[in-house]
Scaffold this motif. Sequence first.
Motif, PDB file in Angstrom:
ATOM      1  N   LEU A  25       0.842  -1.205   0.000  1.00  0.00           N
ATOM      2  CA  LEU A  25       0.000   0.000   0.000  1.00  0.00           C
ATOM      3  C   LEU A  25       0.873   1.249   0.000  1.00  0.00           C
ATOM      4  CD1 LEU A  25      -2.666   1.568   0.333  1.00  0.00           C
ATOM      5  CD2 LEU A  25      -2.448   1.215   2.812  1.00  0.00           C
ATOM      6  N   LEU A  26       1.893   1.260   0.862  1.00  0.00           N
ATOM      7  CA  LEU A  26       2.785   2.414   0.919  1.00  0.00           C
ATOM      8  C   LEU A  26       3.520   2.607  -0.407  1.00  0.00           C
ATOM      9  CD1 LEU A  26       4.275   1.913   4.498  1.00  0.00           C
ATOM     10  CD2 LEU A  26       2.707   3.727   3.785  1.00  0.00           C
ATOM     11  N   LYS A  27       3.953   1.508  -1.025  1.00  0.00           N
ATOM     12  CA  LYS A  27       4.665   1.604  -2.302  1.00  0.00           C
ATOM     13  C   LYS A  27       3.761   2.159  -3.400  1.00  0.00           C
ATOM     14  CE  LYS A  27       8.090   0.604  -3.769  1.00  0.00           C
ATOM     15  NZ  LYS A  27       9.282   1.473  -4.044  1.00  0.00           N
ATOM     16  N   SER A  28       2.482   1.820  -3.349  1.00  0.00           N
ATOM     17  CA  SER A  28       1.560   2.342  -4.359  1.00  0.00           C
ATOM     18  C   SER A  28       1.335   3.843  -4.174  1.00  0.00           C
ATOM     19  CB  SER A  28       0.219   1.601  -4.285  1.00  0.00           C
ATOM     20  OG  SER A  28      -0.472   1.899  -3.075  1.00  0.00           O
ATOM     21  N   MET A  29       1.456   4.309  -2.929  1.00  0.00           N
ATOM     22  CA  MET A  29       1.273   5.723  -2.631  1.00  0.00           C
ATOM     23  C   MET A  29       2.545   6.525  -2.854  1.00  0.00           C
ATOM     24  SD  MET A  29      -0.864   5.303   0.898  1.00  0.00           S
ATOM     25  CE  MET A  29      -0.815   7.065   1.214  1.00  0.00           C
ATOM     26  N   PRO A  31       5.603   5.790  -5.050  1.00  0.00           N
ATOM     27  CA  PRO A  31       6.214   4.870  -6.018  1.00  0.00           C
ATOM     28  C   PRO A  31       7.642   5.198  -6.445  1.00  0.00           C
ATOM     29  CG  PRO A  31       4.725   6.374  -7.134  1.00  0.00           C
ATOM     30  CD  PRO A  31       4.616   6.682  -5.668  1.00  0.00           C
ATOM     31  N   ASN A  32       8.127   6.411  -6.169  1.00  0.00           N
ATOM     32  CA  ASN A  32       9.473   6.765  -6.615  1.00  0.00           C
ATOM     33  C   ASN A  32      10.524   5.936  -5.878  1.00  0.00           C
ATOM     34  OD1 ASN A  32       8.404   8.731  -8.341  1.00  0.00           O
ATOM     35  ND2 ASN A  32       8.508  10.308  -6.748  1.00  0.00           N
ATOM     36  N   ASN A  33      11.642   5.693  -6.538  1.00  0.00           N
ATOM     37  CA  ASN A  33      12.680   4.828  -5.974  1.00  0.00           C
ATOM     38  C   ASN A  33      13.232   5.343  -4.652  1.00  0.00           C
ATOM     39  OD1 ASN A  33      12.506   2.999  -8.070  1.00  0.00           O
ATOM     40  ND2 ASN A  33      14.117   3.996  -9.288  1.00  0.00           N
ATOM     41  N   ASP A  34      13.286   6.671  -4.487  1.00  0.00           N
ATOM     42  CA  ASP A  34      13.866   7.228  -3.266  1.00  0.00           C
ATOM     43  C   ASP A  34      12.808   7.563  -2.214  1.00  0.00           C
ATOM     44  OD1 ASP A  34      12.753   9.272  -4.689  1.00  0.00           O
ATOM     45  OD2 ASP A  34      14.451  10.649  -4.485  1.00  0.00           O
ATOM     46  N   ASP A  35      11.539   7.198  -2.466  1.00  0.00           N
ATOM     47  CA  ASP A  35      10.489   7.442  -1.470  1.00  0.00           C
ATOM     48  C   ASP A  35      10.591   6.453  -0.313  1.00  0.00           C
ATOM     49  OD1 ASP A  35       9.436   9.550  -2.891  1.00  0.00           O
ATOM     50  OD2 ASP A  35       7.865   8.361  -3.853  1.00  0.00           O
ATOM     51  N   ILE A  36      10.824   5.189  -0.652  1.00  0.00           N
ATOM     52  CA  ILE A  36      10.958   4.133   0.355  1.00  0.00           C
ATOM     53  C   ILE A  36      12.259   3.386   0.086  1.00  0.00           C
ATOM     54  CG2 ILE A  36       9.969   2.033   1.341  1.00  0.00           C
ATOM     55  CD1 ILE A  36       7.218   2.996   0.548  1.00  0.00           C
ATOM     56  N   ILE A  37      13.118   3.340   1.087  1.00  0.00           N
ATOM     57  CA  ILE A  37      14.427   2.701   0.938  1.00  0.00           C
ATOM     58  C   ILE A  37      14.539   1.567   1.948  1.00  0.00           C
ATOM     59  CG2 ILE A  37      16.915   3.038   1.010  1.00  0.00           C
ATOM     60  CD1 ILE A  37      16.410   5.997   0.353  1.00  0.00           C
ATOM     61  N   LEU A  38      14.652   0.349   1.452  1.00  0.00           N
ATOM     62  CA  LEU A  38      14.789  -0.821   2.315  1.00  0.00           C
ATOM     63  C   LEU A  38      16.206  -0.897   2.873  1.00  0.00           C
ATOM     64  CD1 LEU A  38      12.944  -3.424   0.094  1.00  0.00           C
ATOM     65  CD2 LEU A  38      12.205  -2.723   2.379  1.00  0.00           C
ATOM     66  N   PRO A  61      12.702 -15.136   8.661  1.00  0.00           N
ATOM     67  CA  PRO A  61      13.178 -13.892   8.040  1.00  0.00           C
ATOM     68  C   PRO A  61      13.402 -12.789   9.049  1.00  0.00           C
ATOM     69  CG  PRO A  61      10.856 -14.265   7.555  1.00  0.00           C
ATOM     70  CD  PRO A  61      11.361 -15.519   8.191  1.00  0.00           C
ATOM     71  N   GLY A  62      14.297 -11.869   8.690  1.00  0.00           N
ATOM     72  CA  GLY A  62      14.580 -10.729   9.560  1.00  0.00           C
ATOM     73  C   GLY A  62      13.442  -9.722   9.539  1.00  0.00           C
ATOM     74  N   HIS A  63      13.673  -8.599  10.178  1.00  0.00           N
ATOM     75  CA  HIS A  63      12.635  -7.572  10.282  1.00  0.00           C
ATOM     76  C   HIS A  63      12.540  -6.744   9.005  1.00  0.00           C
ATOM     77  CE1 HIS A  63      13.133  -7.550  14.941  1.00  0.00           C
ATOM     78  NE2 HIS A  63      12.639  -8.668  14.485  1.00  0.00           N
ATOM     79  N   LEU A  64      11.338  -6.337   8.695  1.00  0.00           N
ATOM     80  CA  LEU A  64      11.105  -5.396   7.597  1.00  0.00           C
ATOM     81  C   LEU A  64      11.463  -4.007   8.101  1.00  0.00           C
ATOM     82  CD1 LEU A  64      10.133  -4.781   4.784  1.00  0.00           C
ATOM     83  CD2 LEU A  64       7.768  -4.845   5.609  1.00  0.00           C
ATOM     84  N   ASP A  65      12.531  -3.457   7.571  1.00  0.00           N
ATOM     85  CA  ASP A  65      13.135  -2.226   8.081  1.00  0.00           C
ATOM     86  C   ASP A  65      13.360  -1.293   6.894  1.00  0.00           C
ATOM     87  OD1 ASP A  65      14.463  -0.362   9.574  1.00  0.00           O
ATOM     88  OD2 ASP A  65      16.129  -1.650  10.159  1.00  0.00           O
ATOM     89  N   PHE A  66      12.784  -0.089   6.940  1.00  0.00           N
ATOM     90  CA  PHE A  66      12.923   0.813   5.793  1.00  0.00           C
ATOM     91  C   PHE A  66      12.825   2.271   6.210  1.00  0.00           C
ATOM     92  CE2 PHE A  66       8.470  -0.478   6.091  1.00  0.00           C
ATOM     93  CZ  PHE A  66       7.773   0.709   5.993  1.00  0.00           C
ATOM     94  N   ILE A  67      13.269   3.135   5.310  1.00  0.00           N
ATOM     95  CA  ILE A  67      13.157   4.585   5.482  1.00  0.00           C
ATOM     96  C   ILE A  67      12.079   5.090   4.533  1.00  0.00           C
ATOM     97  CG2 ILE A  67      14.310   6.812   5.248  1.00  0.00           C
ATOM     98  CD1 ILE A  67      15.430   5.202   7.518  1.00  0.00           C
ATOM     99  N   LEU A  68      11.142   5.857   5.068  1.00  0.00           N
ATOM    100  CA  LEU A  68      10.099   6.486   4.261  1.00  0.00           C
ATOM    101  C   LEU A  68      10.373   7.980   4.222  1.00  0.00           C
ATOM    102  CD1 LEU A  68       7.358   6.452   2.788  1.00  0.00           C
ATOM    103  CD2 LEU A  68       6.236   6.547   5.021  1.00  0.00           C
ATOM    104  N   ASN A  69      10.645   8.497   3.034  1.00  0.00           N
ATOM    105  CA  ASN A  69      10.949   9.913   2.867  1.00  0.00           C
ATOM    106  C   ASN A  69       9.686  10.665   2.454  1.00  0.00           C
ATOM    107  OD1 ASN A  69      13.867   9.968   3.338  1.00  0.00           O
ATOM    108  ND2 ASN A  69      13.992   8.679   1.510  1.00  0.00           N
ATOM    109  N   LEU A  77      10.791  15.041   5.693  1.00  0.00           N
ATOM    110  CA  LEU A  77      10.816  14.138   6.834  1.00  0.00           C
ATOM    111  C   LEU A  77      11.406  12.803   6.428  1.00  0.00           C
ATOM    112  CD1 LEU A  77       8.452  16.212   7.528  1.00  0.00           C
ATOM    113  CD2 LEU A  77       7.587  14.407   9.021  1.00  0.00           C
ATOM    114  N   GLU A  78      12.184  12.240   7.326  1.00  0.00           N
ATOM    115  CA  GLU A  78      12.729  10.900   7.151  1.00  0.00           C
ATOM    116  C   GLU A  78      12.147  10.030   8.261  1.00  0.00           C
ATOM    117  OE1 GLU A  78      17.038  10.161   6.047  1.00  0.00           O
ATOM    118  OE2 GLU A  78      16.993   9.335   8.085  1.00  0.00           O
ATOM    119  N   VAL A  79      11.282   9.097   7.903  1.00  0.00           N
ATOM    120  CA  VAL A  79      10.626   8.236   8.880  1.00  0.00           C
ATOM    121  C   VAL A  79      11.309   6.869   8.852  1.00  0.00           C
ATOM    122  CG1 VAL A  79       8.458   7.260   9.686  1.00  0.00           C
ATOM    123  CG2 VAL A  79       8.453   9.432   8.436  1.00  0.00           C
TER     124      VAL A  79
END
Length: 293
Positions: A25-29, A31-38, A61-69, A77-79
Motif C-alpha cells: 500500500l505504501l509503495k503504491s502511494m 512509487p518513486n525509488n527514493d520514497d521508500i528505501i529498504l 526472516p529478519g525484520h522489515l526495516d525501511f526509510i520512508l521519505n 521528513l525521514e521516517v
Amino acid sequence: MAASEDSFKEKLTNSLTQQLSEYELLKSMYPNNDDIILTDTNILVDITNFVENESETEYTPGHLDFILNLNIDGSKLEVSVNLPSFYPSEEPDLYVRCNQLNRYQETTLNAELSNFLKENFVGEVCIYSAVSWLQDNLPKFTEQLANRASAYIIPESKCTDDDKFVRLWIYSHHIYNKRKRDEIESKAKDLNLTGFCLPGKPGIICVEGAGSDCKEWWSIIKSMSWKKIVIKMTETFEISEKEKEQKFHKFQEIHFPSSSVRSKHADMSGLSKYMDEHGLTEIFKNMFGISEI
C-alpha cells in the motif's frame, strides 16, 4: 512440540502477510525509488518465501526495516520504520527526523506520535495512520513550537547533580532501528559523552560525562518510541574524579565478531568480556543479577 511450532509459524505468517500488504500500500502511494528505501534489499524476497512456504529451512526472516521519505508542506521528513516479527501484534519502532525542526521540536514530535499510535492502534497496522497523523500535525510543530522549544527539557529525577561525573547504564527491550541507533550515538557525541551502545535484544547503553549533559541526552533519547527503556544503574562521582573513573574515551556502537550475522539478539558473552576489559566486571554482574556461587 510440533503443534507449538505450527502455531508459531501460523502466527508469524499472518503477521508477515499483513506487513507485506501494508508495505505494498505504501509503495503504491509513494512509487518513486527514493520514497521508500529498504535497509535490506533482499528482505521482501525472504518474507515472501516464508509466507508462501517456499523456504525449506528453519530460517525465520529478519525484520522489515525501511526509510520512508516524506515532503509535507515543504518540510522534508525521514521516517525510520522497523517492524518487529509479530507486528501488528507488537508495536512498530518508528522514529521521525526533520531538518526543519530543532532538537526539542523533533523530540516532542516523536513522543506525541508514539502516544497517538499507542492510544489508537494497538494490534492494528498503523504506518499509514502515522503518515496521516504527520501530515495533519507537522504544521503545529513548525509554526507553534518555535517559542516553546528552548523550554522543552524533560525533568529526570533519576539523573544526578549537574556538577557530578555520572555514568548511566540503560536497558532497553530491544534496539534495532538504525535511525535511533544513529541518534543515540550522534547526541552522545554532540554532548561530549563517552560510552557505548550494544544493539539487539536486549539493547544496552552506557553513557558517561557531566551530569547536566547526561540529563540532556537522556531526556532526548527516552522520548523516542520504545517498548521499554529504563536507567538500570547510575554511578556518581565527584567531578575531580573524572580522570580516574572515566572508563571510555569515545562513544561508539559495539559489535562482537562471534555474533551471528542473522541474529537479532545481543551477544551477552561478548558484552561480558568487553566490560571485563574496561574494569567493569562487577557492574555487569550487578546489572544482570549474576552472583558468585
